[in-house]
Design an enzyme around this catalytic site. Structure first.
Site, PDB file in Angstrom:
ATOM      1  NE  ARG A 108     -93.424 -27.674  19.936  1.00 48.41           N
ATOM      2  CZ  ARG A 108     -94.363 -27.778  19.011  1.00 48.41           C
ATOM      3  NH1 ARG A 108     -94.886 -28.936  18.677  1.00 48.41           N
ATOM      4  NH2 ARG A 108     -94.808 -26.695  18.390  1.00 48.41           N
ATOM      5  CB  THR A 380    -101.216 -33.166  16.675  1.00 46.64           C
ATOM      6  OG1 THR A 380    -100.509 -32.091  16.060  1.00 46.64           O
ATOM      7  CG2 THR A 380    -100.622 -33.459  18.012  1.00 46.64           C
ATOM      8  CB  THR A 398     -97.335 -33.129  16.639  1.00 49.56           C
ATOM      9  OG1 THR A 398     -97.782 -32.533  15.434  1.00 49.56           O
ATOM     10  CG2 THR A 398     -96.229 -32.273  17.235  1.00 49.56           C
ATOM     11  CG  ASN A 400     -96.681 -28.342  12.385  1.00 47.16           C
ATOM     12  OD1 ASN A 400     -97.671 -28.132  13.078  1.00 47.16           O
ATOM     13  ND2 ASN A 400     -96.176 -27.421  11.595  1.00 47.16           N
ATOM     14  CB  SER A 451     -96.721 -26.870  21.208  1.00 48.87           C
ATOM     15  OG  SER A 451     -97.673 -27.901  21.120  1.00 48.87           O
ATOM     16  CB  SER A 452    -102.031 -25.600  20.390  1.00 51.21           C
ATOM     17  OG  SER A 452    -101.864 -24.326  19.862  1.00 51.21           O
TER      18      SER A 452
END
Ligand code: GLY
Length: 572
Positions: A108, A380, A398, A400, A451-452
Site C-alpha cells: 500500500r 480499484t 489501486t 484509489n 483501505s477496504s
C-alpha cells in the site's frame, strides 16, 4: 495443441487495428480465454482485462508459478487497464502456497514525510492533483514478491507488459467511454499533454493508446529492479512532477519505501478457514466480523434462500454493525492500536448481534458508532491466480479513484494515485455528512491510509476452496462476503455467484444500497423489507467486479470473471 473458441464478451471492433488481435489469436490457440464454465488442471487467471489474463497464463505455460504470473499480470494491468492498474499506486495480496502456508504482502502507498494531520483542512486537494499523491508501492511490492517466491527472471515477467506499452494498447468500448469522460480532469491536473488525452477529446473503441514513455519506465525496472523506479531517472521524473504543483513526494520518500510482509487475518466460518487481509485494510476485519456474527447468531441463510428478505435482513444487520466498528477503530495498525483481538472475539460479536430482531430494522443512529465515514473510491482492480502446483494468490491493487490523481508523470508515462484521500482527512472537523473523523485513520508521515481492499482465500477441510476479491471501495468487503456466501451457503454455481446482483449496507448512510437495472431486487422483497423499516437506495453504478476461482475435486479449477466489466478468465 487444441484450439478452443469460447464466448468472448467484447466486440470484434476492439481488435480491428492491432497487435492485440494477433496476440489474441495466438492465445486462443494455446489456452482458453473467458472460459467461464470450463475446468482446468494447469492454472487459471481471472483479471479485469483480457490482455492481462492472457499474459499471466502465458507465464504459467512458460513454467512460472502463481507468483511469477502475479508479477506479470500486475505490470500488464498497469499498461492495458490504466483506470486502476498501476505502477503509481499500491495494493494488498494474500497467498496460500500448495503446502498450505499462508501470507500477506502489503504494498500500500504511504504518506510522504512532509504529510501532516491537517494538510487537507479547508481545501479539497486530497482527491485530485499533485497534493493527493501517496508514495507508490506497487513496483517495490512486485519486486519483493518476485524476490521471495519468483522462479523466472523479473525482466521476463515485465517483458510482455513492456512490449504491450511499446506497441500500444487498443481501447475496449468501456475504456474508451470512461477515458473520454475523464478528458477534462486529465487536462486540468497536468501541465503538459499526456497520452491519455485524445487530440479531439473523444476516444473510440479500438483506438490505440500509445504508451512509449511507460514502455521506457518498464524497461528501467526490467534492467534495475526496484531501483529502476525508486532511484535514478524515473525517481527524478516523479520528484520533478511533484515539484511542478506542490506535491510532497521526495527522493528520500521514494528510496525508503518498503513493502511489508504481514500475517494475514485468519478466521473461521462453519468449518471453512478464511484467509484475508489485516491492516492497513478494514476489509478483512469487516468480512470476518460479518461471517462470525452470522454464525454466532445462528442464521440459516441457506434455508432462508438466496436473496430472500430474511437473508438480506441478516446480512444488512451484520454489515451495519461491522461498518460502525470500522468507522471507529480501523486505521494503520503500525501507527494506531487497532483492537483486532477484541473486535473479533466471539463474546464481543455475540453481544453485538444479540438484539437482532426479525421484526424491524435497527436504525443506524442507535448503533454505537465512531464518527468517520468510509469514502473510498470504487476504482480499484483485482486478480485471482492458481497454478498447476496449487499455489493460490489473491491481489487487489489501486490508484484509489479512477485514473488516480489524474497526474501522469511527464516523460515516465504512468498515473499517480490519490490514495491520501483514504485517510480521514479532517480529524475533528465535520465531513460532508456532518460527521467528524477519528484518530485511527488520521494522517501521519509514513502512515498507510485505511483501505477496504479484501483479497481473500477460503479453505475447506484444509484444502483450497475459493480465491476471491473485487474492486468497489467501501463495497468491497460486502461483495466478497456475498460471493463467499453464494458459494458456501446458497450453493450457487461459481458463475452465478459472481454475476448475481449485489447489495450493500455500510452503517451510514442508513440504506440498503442496490445496483441499477437490470440487477434489481424483486419489488416484493423490497416491499417486505420496507415494511420493517429498511430504506433502499439505488447506486448509479454497479457494485464490484468480482474475480473468483473455485477449486473443484480432483485437482481441477474453475474461474469466473464479472460481466460488469471486460473481466476475463484464462485457463489451461
Ligand atoms: N482506495 C480504495 C481502497 O483502498 O479501498
Amino acid at each position: 495443441m487444441s484450439t478452443h473458441l469460447q464466448v468472448i464478451n467484447f466486440s470484434l471492433t476492439y481488435f480491428q487495428n492491432c497487435y492485440a488481435f494477433l496476440c489474441f489469436l495466438l492465445v486462443l490457440s494455446t489456452c482458453k480465454l473467458n472460459a467461464q464454465d470450463s475446468t482446468f488442471a494447469q492454472g487459471v487467471i481471472v483479471s479485469a482485462h483480457p490482455l492481462a489474463s492472457q499474459i499471466g497464463i502465458q507465464i504459467l505455460k512458460n513454467g512460472g508459478n502463481a507468483f511469477d504470473a502475479a508479477v506479470a499480470v500486475e505490470f500488464a494491468l498497469a499498461v492495458c487497464y490504466p483506470i486502476a492498474g498501476n505502477i503509481g499506486g499500491g495494493g494488498l495480496l494474500v497467498y496460500r502456497k500448495a503446502n498450505g502456508e499462508v501470507g500477506m504482502l502489503d504494498y500500500r502507498e504511504k504518506a510522504p514525510a512532509l504529510a501532516s494531520r491537517d494538510m487537507y483542512v479547508g481545501n479539497d486537494k486530497s482527491v485530485k492533483g499533485h497534493f493527493s499523491v501517496g508514495v507508490p508501492g506497487t513496483v517495490a511490492g512486485m519486486c519483493e514478491l518476485h524476490a521471495k517466491f519468483g522462479t523466472l527472471p523479473l525482466a521476463d515477467l515485465i517483458a510482455p507488459a513492456q512490449k504491450l506499452a511499446a506497441q500500444g494498447v487498443p481501447l475496449t468500448a468501456r475504456e474508451a467511454k470512461r477515458l473520454t469522460k475523464e478528458q477534462d480532469t486529465i487536462r486540468k491536473y497536468n501541465t503538459y499533454t499526456p497520452c491519455l488525452l485524445h487530440p479531439a477529446g473523444k476516444w473510440q473503441t479500438g483506438d490505440t493508446l500509445h504508451l512509449k514513455d511507460l514502455a521506457y519506465t518498464l524497461a528501467q525496472i526490467q534492467e534495475r529492479g526496484r531501483e529502476g523506479f525508486y532511484k535514478g531517472i524515473i525517481a527524478e521524473k516523479i520528484v520533478r512532477e511533484m515539484q511542478k504543483r506542490g506535491g510532497l513526494i521526495s527522493f528520500t520518500d521514494l528510496e525508503t519505501y518498503r513493502p511489508t510482509w504481514r500475517s494475514p487475518l485468519v478466521g473461521k466460518y462453519k468449518g471453512h478457514r478464511i484467509i484475508t487481509v489485516g491492516t492497513p485494510s478494514a476489509g478483512g476485519l469487516i468480512l470476518l466480523q460479518c461471517l462470525q456474527m452470522l454464525e454466532l447468531g445462528k442464521f440459516e441463510l441457506g434455508k432462508y434462500g438466496f436473496q430472500s428478505p430474511k437473508s438480506i435482513q441478516a446480512l444488512t444487520e451484520v454489515e451495519r454493525l461491522a461498518y460502525a466498528d470500522r468507522a471507529m477503530y480501523a486505521g494503520d495498525a503500525d501507527f494506531y492500536p487497532v483492537p483486532y483481538h477484541n473486535l473479533l472475539q466471539k463474546s464481543y460479536l455475540r453481544r453485538r448481534i444479540a438484539d437482532f430482531s426479525w421484526e424491524k430494522a435497527k436504525p443506524s443512529q442507535e448503533v454505537k458508532a465512531g464518527s468517520f465515514l468510509p469514502t473510498d473510491s470504487e476504482e480499484t482492480t483485482h486478480y485471482s491466480i492458481v497454478d498447476k502446483w496449487g499455489n493460490a494468490l489473491s491481489a487487489t491493487t489501486t490508484l484509489n479513484d479512477a485514473y488516480g490523481s489524474r497526474v501522469m508523470v511527464e516523460g515516465a508515462g504512468f498515473l499517480l494515485n490519490d490514495e491520501m484521500d483514504d485517510f480521514s482527512a479532517q480529524v475533528g472537523k465535520p465531513n460532508k455528512y456532518g460527521l467528524t473523523g477519528t484518530e485511527a485513520n488520521a494522517i501521519q508521515p509514513f502512515k498507510r491510509p485505511l483501505s477496504s481492499m479484501t483479497p481473500t482465500i477460503v479453505e475447506r477441510a484444509g484444502k483450497l476452496l475459493l480465491i476471491v476479491g473485487t474492486p468497489g471501495g467501501s463495497t468491497i468487503p460486502t461483495s466478497v462476503l456475498q460471493t463467499i456466501l453464494n458459494v458456501i451457503e446458497y450453493k450457487l454455481p461459481l458463475r452465478q455467484a459472481v454475476q448475481s446482483l449485489r447489495f450493500h449496507h455500510q452503517w451510514l448512510p442508513d440504506a440498503i444500497q442496490t445496483e441499477p437495472a437490470p440487477r434489481t431486487l424483486p419489488a416484493q422483497t423490497i416491499q417486505t423489507l420496507e415494511k420493517k423499516g429498511y430504506k433502499f437506495m439505488t447506486r448509479p453504478e454497479t457494485i464490484g467486479r468480482v474475480e473468483a476461482i473455485l477449486a473443484l475435486p480432483a485437482g481441477k479449477y474453475q474461474g469466473a470473471s464479472d460481466d460488469r466489466g471486460d473481466d476475463t478468465v484464462a485457463g489451461w
